[in-house]
Design a protein around this motif. Structure first.
Motif, mmCIF file in Angstrom:
data_model
loop_
_atom_site.group_PDB
_atom_site.id
_atom_site.type_symbol
_atom_site.label_atom_id
_atom_site.label_comp_id
_atom_site.label_asym_id
_atom_site.label_seq_id
_atom_site.Cartn_x
_atom_site.Cartn_y
_atom_site.Cartn_z
ATOM 1 N N CYS A 234 -40.337 -33.645 -6.249
ATOM 2 C CA CYS A 234 -39.199 -34.096 -5.578
ATOM 3 C C CYS A 234 -38.849 -33.500 -4.322
ATOM 4 N N GLU A 325 -34.857 -30.920 -9.219
ATOM 5 C CA GLU A 325 -34.780 -31.606 -7.919
ATOM 6 C C GLU A 325 -35.136 -30.699 -6.934
ATOM 7 N N GLU A 431 -28.574 -33.070 -6.470
ATOM 8 C CA GLU A 431 -29.819 -33.375 -6.009
ATOM 9 C C GLU A 431 -29.943 -31.723 -5.086
ATOM 10 N N TRP A 432 -30.181 -32.046 -3.748
ATOM 11 C CA TRP A 432 -30.476 -30.987 -2.775
ATOM 12 C C TRP A 432 -29.558 -29.748 -2.750
ATOM 13 N N ASP A 532 -28.673 -36.822 -0.500
ATOM 14 C CA ASP A 532 -29.806 -36.494 -1.124
ATOM 15 C C ASP A 532 -30.389 -35.365 -0.877
ATOM 16 N N GLU A 587 -36.277 -44.688 1.716
ATOM 17 C CA GLU A 587 -35.264 -43.639 1.476
ATOM 18 C C GLU A 587 -35.784 -42.614 2.561
HETATM 19 CA CA CA Z 1 -34.057 -36.676 -4.099
#
Ligand code: CA
Ligand code: FEO
Ligand code: CA
Length: 652
Positions: A234, A325, A431-432, A532, A587
């Protein structure tokens, strides 16, 4: 300056303004941290990569570009003073020296052997590594998160064969490609001595405390040392010593297991049929009933040296086994590596790893064991803006044999259970993570969590750090490491190795026109939802990418939000401006800059995705024909490079 840190991290966010350090004090502190982050990283990188972190001369005003409106068009839209070039689509030749460069077949009839030499599907996290003094000649390491097998094969999943399983596995993993710009045009170098594909079957090694543990042993690898492949890669990270960290996220989806998964399997979301990839039908490795330890060999951070195509990728067990992630690396004040990592699932946790040893000059060679020794922590976000990093160390607290953890290896393999045991804070899908290049301040996207507030478990109710029930819009949180004394004294010192921190929200995402107050958010500027991807540029501007799922897009509270997008924000003022919008059903993810900031690379993932699970092979262009247009065969994920038409700094 918008907000000094003392003010920003007061316990009563935005209320108590007493005791701020003066602007001069804060300035001094910023300068100090600058020396500890950007400059220190540059020194460690060695001479040619000094350019990577030296801030290029910037012309123009940050956020000076023309913002773009929301869009539902099947097109990538960038500001009028910018141009975007599609660089590396699923199926494009990787350019591996001497291996051949099979052309993409628009009907998806390429064989699995050809797929091994071509770009994988579903591009995600990505990092740029400059190769020499020319900032616009470098390597891109690109994650291929997963496959849509409805589009990957000519007839989708209608028939199911071992060749299709192999093609799907070959379309996963990582690409390393060599790219160069001439006259404003970028190209992927053919016959590159650096180019490689890493797939779901590439031989790898374990290293760190869990290596060789009984839970990692399989019939095919009785020593528990040599796993095969990486999956669901990811987000990613780049280390100060020049390697790529790729992160295994939803690996559970590839395994079939018993009808009622055991508690450890259930804790990681394994189900009887996985996510329907059907690999286990032809590859017993993915049948967890027959190979119950194989799932333990996924869920790790994998270190890859992009400069050496012969390097065996290393699964770094010291960083824990979760649904990783990303892995964002910075340096502590004393020069140790600090890696921030999210576990992207509802009510999961945020982690950081602090290395035992200092980063040494000399690249990967000098730092080969750095990520094998250190302390893994998980975050607890307390009320009033305080936070604490809880160590996941065997023998401490309940992490003992009687608590279900016989060794540090078990703490790492059952990392989620260990984090449960120490009382970490359940977050809205971490997430990030992005670290400010000058101040060291840490930002984290929490993409959304519609289950927040459901049921009766108090740990699942809105709390200080996840303040909205039914959080369909997500938020961005920020923190500063160190002990904060709030109004009584100094602000936190920003040392990334600290075990305490002070946090506040950067923005609650939402649409200011939404009917329900809790969907409106607090964004200053252009709206977005489901943040994200997150990355700072070297000038300290924050780039935000969105991943609204196709099932939510254009509906309900998201009906005015359009397609997924990337925005740029000033962390000092909060001002946020939309930089691009993606084609239908995609995305936006992956964001990395050339060191001179004349180009930014981004990924368009899954253009044309339908709200059903997989694309329809009979009508592959039902939602999108990006990027090949109406005459193309099917939509294709792709890396895109964006530059100012006048060659100026991206983001101005
Ligand atoms: Ca992601
Ligand atoms: Fe692969 Fe959490 O996004
Ligand atoms: Ca996501």
């Amino acid at each position: 300056m918008g907000q000094g840190f003392g003010k920003a991290y007061e316990p009563e966010e935005g209320v108590n303004t007493a005791g701020n350090p003066s602007i001069h004090e804060v300035d001094g502190e910023r300068r100090h941290v600058l020396r500890c982050t950007t400059a220190a990283v540059a020194l460690l990188m060695g001479s040619h990569t000094l350019t990577a972190h030296a801030v290029a001369a910037v012309k123009g005003k940050p956020l000076g570009f023309t913002g773009v409106p929301v869009s539902s068009a099947d097109a990538l839209v960038v500001p009028p003073e910018y141009e975007a070039q599609v660089l590396y689509r699923w199926g494009d030749a990787t350019g591996i020296a001497g291996a051949g460069a099979p052309a993409f077949s628009a009907d998806a009839s390429n064989s699995w052997q050809e797929q091994l030499l071509q770009s994988g599907m579903h591009h995600d996290g990505m990092e740029y590594f400059p190769l020499d003094k020319n900032p616009r000649h470098g390597l891109l390491a690109i994650n291929h998160e997963y496959t849509d097998d409805g589009l990957l094969h000519s007839d989708g999943m209608k028939t199911w064969t071992v060749e299709k399983v192999r093609k799907s596995q070959a379309a996963h993993g990582v690409s390393v490609i060599e790219v160069v710009e001439r006259g404003g045009v970028w190209r992927v170098m053919p016959n590159s001595r650096y180019a490689r594909r890493i797939t779901g079957n590439t031989p790898m090694q374990f290293s760190g405390p869990a290596t060789g543990h009984a839970l990692l042993k399989t019939a095919a690898d009785p020593e528990g040392m040599r796993p095969l492949g990486t999956l669901n890669n990811c987000a990613a990270g780049q280390t100060p010593w020049g390697t790529f960290l790729t992160c295994e996220e939803n690996w559970n989806g590839y395994f079939a297991t018993q009808e009622k998964p055991n508690p450890d399997e259930a804790r990681y979301g394994m189900r009887a049929k996985g996510f329907g990839y059907r690999w286990h039908e032809f590859d017993e490795r993915f049948d967890a009933v027959k190979n119950p330890n194989e799932p333990h060999r996924f869920g790790w951070v994998v270190e890859i040296d992009p400069q050496d195509p012969t390097q065996t990728p290393i699964k770094r067990t010291a960083l824990g086994r979760i649904k990783h992630e990303g892995a964002t690396t910075t340096l502590s004040r004393d020069g140790r590596a600090v890696v921030y990592m999210g576990d992207d699932e509802r009510f999961e946790y945020v982690y950081k790893f602090v290395s035992r040893d200092k980063v040494k000059p000399g690249g990967y060679k000098a730092n080969k064991e750095l990520l094998d020794h250190g302390t893994l922590y998980v975050a607890r976000f307390d009320a009033q803006g305080y936070g604490r990093w809880l160590p996941l160390v065997h023998g401490e607290g309940s992490l003992t044999a009687t608590g279900g953890f016989a060794s540090q290896a078990e703490v790492l393999i059952k990392c989620r259970q260990a984090a449960d045991a120490v009382g970490a804070t359940k977050m809205d899908r971490p997430e990030w993570v992005a670290v400010h290049p000058n101040t060291g301040e840490v930002f984290l996207t929490l993409t959304n969590n519609s289950a927040r507030g459901q049921g009766s478990d108090p740990a699942r109710m809105a709390d200080a750090s996840n303040p909205r029930n039914d959080n369909i819009m997500g938020h961005i949180i920020r923190w500063r490491e160190g002990k904060g004394q709030g109004s009584a004294g100094r602000s936190p010192d920003g040392d990334a190795s600290a075990t305490e921190f002070r946090w506040m929200h950067f923005a609650l995402a939402g649409d200011p026109n939404a009917g329900k107050a809790e969907y409106r958010g607090s964004i200053k500027g252009d709206m977005y939802g489901s943040p994200d991807g997150l990355q700072f540029d070297a000038g300290g501007m924050l780039w935000i990418q969105t991943d609204v799922s196709t099932s939510a897009m254009h509906k309900g509270a998201y009906s005015g939000m359009g397609n997924n997008m990337m925005l740029c924000a000033d962390p000092a003022t909060g001002e946020t401006k939309r930089f691009l919008t993606g084609p239908a059903g995609c995305e936006i993810t992956g964001v990395t800059f050339t060191p001179d900031r004349r180009a930014v690379f981004i990924n368009i993932q899954h253009p044309g995705e339908t709200s059903s699970e997989r694309g329809d092979p009979a009508n592959p262009k039902a939602v999108s024909h990006w990027p090949d247009g109406p005459t193309g065969g099917r939509p294709r994920s792709a890396t895109v490079v964006i530059r100012r038409k006048d060659g100026g700094t991206v983001g101005t």
